[in-house]
Design a protein around this motif. Structure first.
Motif, PDB file in Angstrom:
ATOM      1  N   ALA A   1      10.588  -1.407  -4.752  1.00 49.25           N
ATOM      2  CA  ALA A   1      11.480  -2.062  -5.387  1.00 49.25           C
ATOM      3  C   ALA A   1      12.923  -1.166  -5.000  1.00 49.25           C
ATOM      4  O   ALA A   1      13.949  -1.792  -5.060  1.00 49.25           O
ATOM      5  CB  ALA A   1      11.266  -2.167  -6.898  1.00 49.25           C
ATOM      6  N   VAL A   2      12.773  -0.048  -5.383  1.00 49.70           N
ATOM      7  CA  VAL A   2      14.126   0.835  -5.213  1.00 49.70           C
ATOM      8  C   VAL A   2      14.329   0.666  -3.908  1.00 49.70           C
ATOM      9  O   VAL A   2      15.823   0.786  -3.696  1.00 49.70           O
ATOM     10  CB  VAL A   2      13.589   2.343  -5.759  1.00 49.70           C
ATOM     11  N   GLY A   3      13.675   0.808  -2.703  1.00 46.81           N
ATOM     12  CA  GLY A   3      14.299   0.539  -1.449  1.00 46.81           C
ATOM     13  C   GLY A   3      14.813  -0.708  -0.978  1.00 46.81           C
ATOM     14  O   GLY A   3      15.988  -0.687  -0.459  1.00 46.81           O
ATOM     15  N   GLN A   4      14.254  -1.838  -1.694  1.00 49.10           N
ATOM     16  CA  GLN A   4      14.682  -3.031  -1.441  1.00 49.10           C
ATOM     17  C   GLN A   4      16.209  -3.076  -2.236  1.00 49.10           C
ATOM     18  O   GLN A   4      17.071  -4.001  -1.603  1.00 49.10           O
ATOM     19  CB  GLN A   4      13.855  -4.063  -2.027  1.00 49.10           C
TER      20      GLN A   4
ATOM     21  N   ALA B   1       2.987  -8.322 -14.505  1.00 45.22           N
ATOM     22  CA  ALA B   1       4.259  -7.312 -15.127  1.00 45.22           C
ATOM     23  C   ALA B   1       5.252  -7.136 -13.994  1.00 45.22           C
ATOM     24  O   ALA B   1       6.369  -7.112 -14.399  1.00 45.22           O
ATOM     25  CB  ALA B   1       3.604  -5.988 -15.444  1.00 45.22           C
ATOM     26  N   GLN B   2       4.696  -6.871 -12.768  1.00 44.94           N
ATOM     27  CA  GLN B   2       5.508  -6.682 -11.771  1.00 44.94           C
ATOM     28  C   GLN B   2       6.502  -7.852 -11.331  1.00 44.94           C
ATOM     29  O   GLN B   2       7.534  -7.627 -10.948  1.00 44.94           O
ATOM     30  CB  GLN B   2       5.019  -6.069 -10.484  1.00 44.94           C
ATOM     31  N   GLY B   3       5.831  -9.249 -11.283  1.00 43.77           N
ATOM     32  CA  GLY B   3       6.484 -10.352 -11.326  1.00 43.77           C
ATOM     33  C   GLY B   3       7.561 -10.682 -12.283  1.00 43.77           C
ATOM     34  O   GLY B   3       8.493 -11.086 -12.022  1.00 43.77           O
ATOM     35  N   LEU B   4       7.104 -10.212 -13.481  1.00 43.81           N
ATOM     36  CA  LEU B   4       8.261 -10.365 -14.371  1.00 43.81           C
ATOM     37  C   LEU B   4       9.401  -9.377 -14.226  1.00 43.81           C
ATOM     38  O   LEU B   4      10.717  -9.628 -14.444  1.00 43.81           O
ATOM     39  CB  LEU B   4       7.938  -9.981 -15.956  1.00 43.81           C
ATOM     40  N   LEU B   5       9.286  -8.186 -14.065  1.00 46.91           N
ATOM     41  CA  LEU B   5      10.408  -7.432 -13.466  1.00 46.91           C
ATOM     42  C   LEU B   5      11.181  -8.000 -12.200  1.00 46.91           C
ATOM     43  O   LEU B   5      12.224  -7.654 -12.136  1.00 46.91           O
ATOM     44  CB  LEU B   5       9.799  -5.888 -13.032  1.00 46.91           C
ATOM     45  N   GLU B   6      10.559  -8.628 -11.290  1.00 48.77           N
ATOM     46  CA  GLU B   6      11.004  -9.086 -10.154  1.00 48.77           C
ATOM     47  C   GLU B   6      11.885 -10.373 -10.461  1.00 48.77           C
ATOM     48  O   GLU B   6      13.009 -10.531 -10.336  1.00 48.77           O
ATOM     49  CB  GLU B   6      10.165  -9.496  -8.838  1.00 48.77           C
TER      50      GLU B   6
ATOM     51  N   VAL C   1       2.493  -8.771  -3.506  1.00 49.26           N
ATOM     52  CA  VAL C   1       3.200  -9.900  -3.232  1.00 49.26           C
ATOM     53  C   VAL C   1       4.517  -9.529  -2.747  1.00 49.26           C
ATOM     54  O   VAL C   1       5.130  -8.491  -2.819  1.00 49.26           O
ATOM     55  CB  VAL C   1       3.249 -10.832  -4.689  1.00 49.26           C
ATOM     56  N   GLN C   2       5.373 -10.571  -2.154  1.00 51.70           N
ATOM     57  CA  GLN C   2       6.727 -10.179  -1.555  1.00 51.70           C
ATOM     58  C   GLN C   2       7.413 -10.082  -2.649  1.00 51.70           C
ATOM     59  O   GLN C   2       7.698 -10.796  -3.603  1.00 51.70           O
ATOM     60  CB  GLN C   2       7.080 -11.039  -0.428  1.00 51.70           C
ATOM     61  N   ARG C   3       8.585  -9.520  -2.495  1.00 51.96           N
ATOM     62  CA  ARG C   3       9.807  -9.119  -3.390  1.00 51.96           C
ATOM     63  C   ARG C   3      10.391 -10.523  -3.459  1.00 51.96           C
ATOM     64  O   ARG C   3      10.888 -11.299  -2.467  1.00 51.96           O
ATOM     65  CB  ARG C   3      10.744  -8.126  -2.844  1.00 51.96           C
ATOM     66  N   LEU C   4      10.871 -10.964  -4.643  1.00 50.62           N
ATOM     67  CA  LEU C   4      11.527 -12.011  -4.999  1.00 50.62           C
ATOM     68  C   LEU C   4      13.034 -11.860  -4.829  1.00 50.62           C
ATOM     69  O   LEU C   4      13.654 -11.574  -6.240  1.00 50.62           O
ATOM     70  CB  LEU C   4      11.217 -12.912  -6.320  1.00 50.62           C
ATOM     71  N   GLN C   5      13.667 -11.889  -3.698  1.00 51.32           N
ATOM     72  CA  GLN C   5      15.164 -11.892  -3.497  1.00 51.32           C
ATOM     73  C   GLN C   5      15.596 -12.768  -2.566  1.00 51.32           C
ATOM     74  O   GLN C   5      15.065 -12.661  -1.495  1.00 51.32           O
ATOM     75  CB  GLN C   5      15.573 -10.251  -3.450  1.00 51.32           C
TER      76      GLN C   5
END
Length: 625
Positions: free
Chosen positions: A240-243, A485-490, A607-611
């Motif tokens: 997530a930091v790299g993204q 939890a990661q989805g909530l952060l995304e 899962v892929q990053r949500l951006q």
């Protein structure tokens, strides 16, 4: 144009000409064909030669604007006189393909005739009154709602295709000329600037562009590093930091490009400029809000770093080690009354307890640096904002729960292998087998020893299946909790990175900045400003009448008045970026693939990053198109 047939003329009339005039003058605008005329303004201080010179100069300026090259050349379309006056020059009227002869009577406007090469043409006039928005160049008419998503090309392709000549003029082609009416008015009635302000930029702006070019060069090198792959996967996909760093750099590069094209100013040169202008300042507002929240959270983390680090260590030890050990110890007996296989249950329990002990030994040396990690995460908010702190938290969650991912992988592999083995043995039980070449189930004759061995193995796996299923459900539940939890952060990252703050502020201040189409008002007050001129002989005085029009009076003009208004896009259209994020979230976290993986025991991949990117030419996978 056949003078013996009744025609319908569509005249787009500016609101400014609905007011009383002090002097007569020529009507200038565009004759679009098919009986459509767009009136831009009235020129009452020049003759035909001078007006033609003004229009030719305006046409040369429009040719330099790529967004206005498809416009029809402006011309003289008629004459507007005061009551009792007429046109002295006959040549323009006799040589014009379509000529509007109108006059004003006190505060009213009337149409005498519509002529084609000097001959009166009977017909009906549909007058569409529009607001030329003098002084607000960012107001314009659109046939369809404005497309705020700069990455979409469907709207642009639609507009470009709508400008193609056809038998019936498309509405957007007419509205393009209506939007250019304010430019023609400013060219004729306002003194043109002596110099081009776009060509001359102040010295601070030039220095800023040079600094921007240097930053863009450094950013390009960083993007080449971000394309590095680990185990065949890009770094921005697994971190997530790299993204977030990749998104910040790309947003900065796009902001520099928008600054070069002067998207930070309000101009009405072309339709996509409002979207570019809003996108530029919305990005600036989002960055400012992000950095502000990051500074506030960073100061709090730096002040309470010791307490935060101790709380995080306690939470990690409780939920990733202690509770996991207690669950496995509970499974070693008969959990909830389930009679599990003692041998397999003991083996799996010892295996996972040993893995937990191994993870504790590996992770223990890094706990002393937890306070430093909290401090670094706090200071990262001063550079990358609150979104960077969320990205650090997401990566920290992935690293501290890495052992639960290992347990999930082991349990999933065992469950999937046993489920597929039982499926194959069940086919053997039915006298069938899987045809690998045709990928189907065919009938097969088995020998007695094959059936006997298959029956024994199927019975053994069936009795061992509940034990494996219990451990599989335990660790798949842990895995789903981490994914959620990661989805909530995304989701929080997406809400912050794509917050439509400037869109909302602009929409509340001036909704028409984002046009959403046009509407027509039939019962407007402008209907009382237009009257129907009485039939008259050449040279006779003009008589005003409101009586019904006799069919024999071919020179009488039946007038219908419409008021065209620009509508704003609905409030929900400003959250288009959130819609894109929701589409990605539902496709990644709420898909049928995850449910199928849970049932069949297949591995749930990260899962892929949500951006959702807002940079034109950049796809969602981070590649330049």
């Amino acid at each position: 144009m056949d003078p013996g047939r009744e025609h319908i003329f569509r005249v787009f009339w500016p609101e400014r000409l609905c007011q009383p005039i002090k002097e007569s003058g020529y009507l200038v605008g565009w004759n679009l064909g098919s009986g459509v005329v767009v009136v831009a303004t009235k020129v009452g201080f020049a003759n035909t030669t001078q007006v033609t010179g003004y229009l030719n100069e305006f046409q040369r300026q429009q040719q330099q604007n790529s967004a206005r090259r498809d416009l029809v050349p402006a011309t003289i379309v008629g004459y507007l006189s005061r009551e009792g006056e007429g046109l002295c020059e006959i040549d323009p009227r006799d040589q014009s393909e379509l000529w509007i002869d109108a006059f004003t009577a006190r505060t009213l406007v009337a149409f005498r005739d519509v002529l084609a090469f000097g001959l009166a043409v009977p017909g009906r006039v549909i007058v569409t009154v529009y607001d030329e928005s003098i002084g607000k160049p960012w107001h314009y008419y659109l046939a369809a709602p404005i497309n705020l998503d700069l990455t979409a090309t469907s709207h642009t392709e639609h507009c470009s295709s709508s400008n193609r000549p056809s038998k019936q003029l498309p509405l957007q082609h007419i509205l393009d000329h209506v939007n250019a009416a304010k430019d023609l008015y400013g060219h004729i009635h306002v003194d043109p600037p002596q110099s081009n302000p776009a060509a001359q930029q102040p010295q601070p702006a030039l220095v800023g562009l040079r600094i921007g070019n240097t930053v863009a060069a450094c950013a390009a090198r960083f993007l080449r590093l971000s394309d590095m792959r680990v185990a065949g996967v890009r770094v921005t996909k697994i971190s997530a930091v790299g993204q977030q760093l990749d998104l910040i750099v790309r947003r900065g590069m796009h902001a520099i490009e928008q600054w070069r094209s002067r998207c930070y100013t309000k101009r009405g040169e072309h339709e996509p400029h409002n979207a570019q202008y809003a996108n530029f300042w919305n990005s600036a507002w989002v960055v400012a809000l992000d950095v502000f929240l990051g500074c506030v959270v960073g100061v709090l983390l730096a002040m309470h770093s010791q307490a935060v680090s101790e709380w995080m260590l306690g939470a990690l030890n409780q939920y990733t080690v202690t509770s996991l050990e207690q669950t496995i110890v509970w499974l070693r007996g008969w959990p909830a009354g389930l009679k599990l296989n003692n041998g397999l249950d003991g083996f799996l329990a010892e295996l996972f307890l040993w893995l937990i002990h191994f993870w504790t030994l590996v992770f223990q040396p890094f706990t002393r640096y937890m306070r430093a990690v909290v401090v670094v995460a706090g200071y990262s908010g001063f550079v990358g904002g609150f979104s960077m702190q969320l990205a650090v938290l997401s990566d920290a969650l992935a690293l501290t729960t890495l052992h639960t991912y290992w347990f999930y992988m082991v349990a999933t592999r065992i469950f999937h292998w046993q489920l597929m083995s039982m499926y194959s043995l069940f086919n053997l039980f039915r006298g069938r087998k899987h045809n690998v070449l045709r990928n189907r189930i065919d009938s097969c004759d088995y020998d007695l020893d094959q059936l006997l061995i298959g029956t024994i193995l199927f019975t053994l796996l069936t009795y061992l299946f509940p034990t494996v299923l219990v451990y599989y459900l335990t660790f798949v539940g842990r895995r789903l909790a981490v994914i959620m939890a990661q989805g909530l952060l995304e989701i929080l990252l997406g809400l912050l990175n794509h917050c439509p703050a400037f869109y909302l502020a602009s929409w509340l201040r001036d909704p028409l900045m984002f046009p959403g189409g046009v509407c027509y008002d039939i019962n407007s007050h402008y209907e009382r400003r237009f009257i129907e001129a009485a039939w008259h002989m050449p040279g006779s005085p003009v008589r005003l009448s409101r009586d019904p029009i006799p069919l024999s009076a071919r020179n009488r003009m039946n007038v219908t008045v419409l008021h065209m208004k620009s509508m704003s896009v609905p409030l929900t259209a400003l959250f288009f970026q959130y819609y894109q994020i929701w589409v990605q979230f539902s496709a990644s976290y709420l898909s049928q693939g995850i449910l199928r993986s849970l049932v069949t025991g297949e591995v749930i991949r990260p899962v892929q990053r949500l951006q959702h990117t807002m940079i034109p030419g950049l796809s969602d996978d981070g590649t330049i198109g």
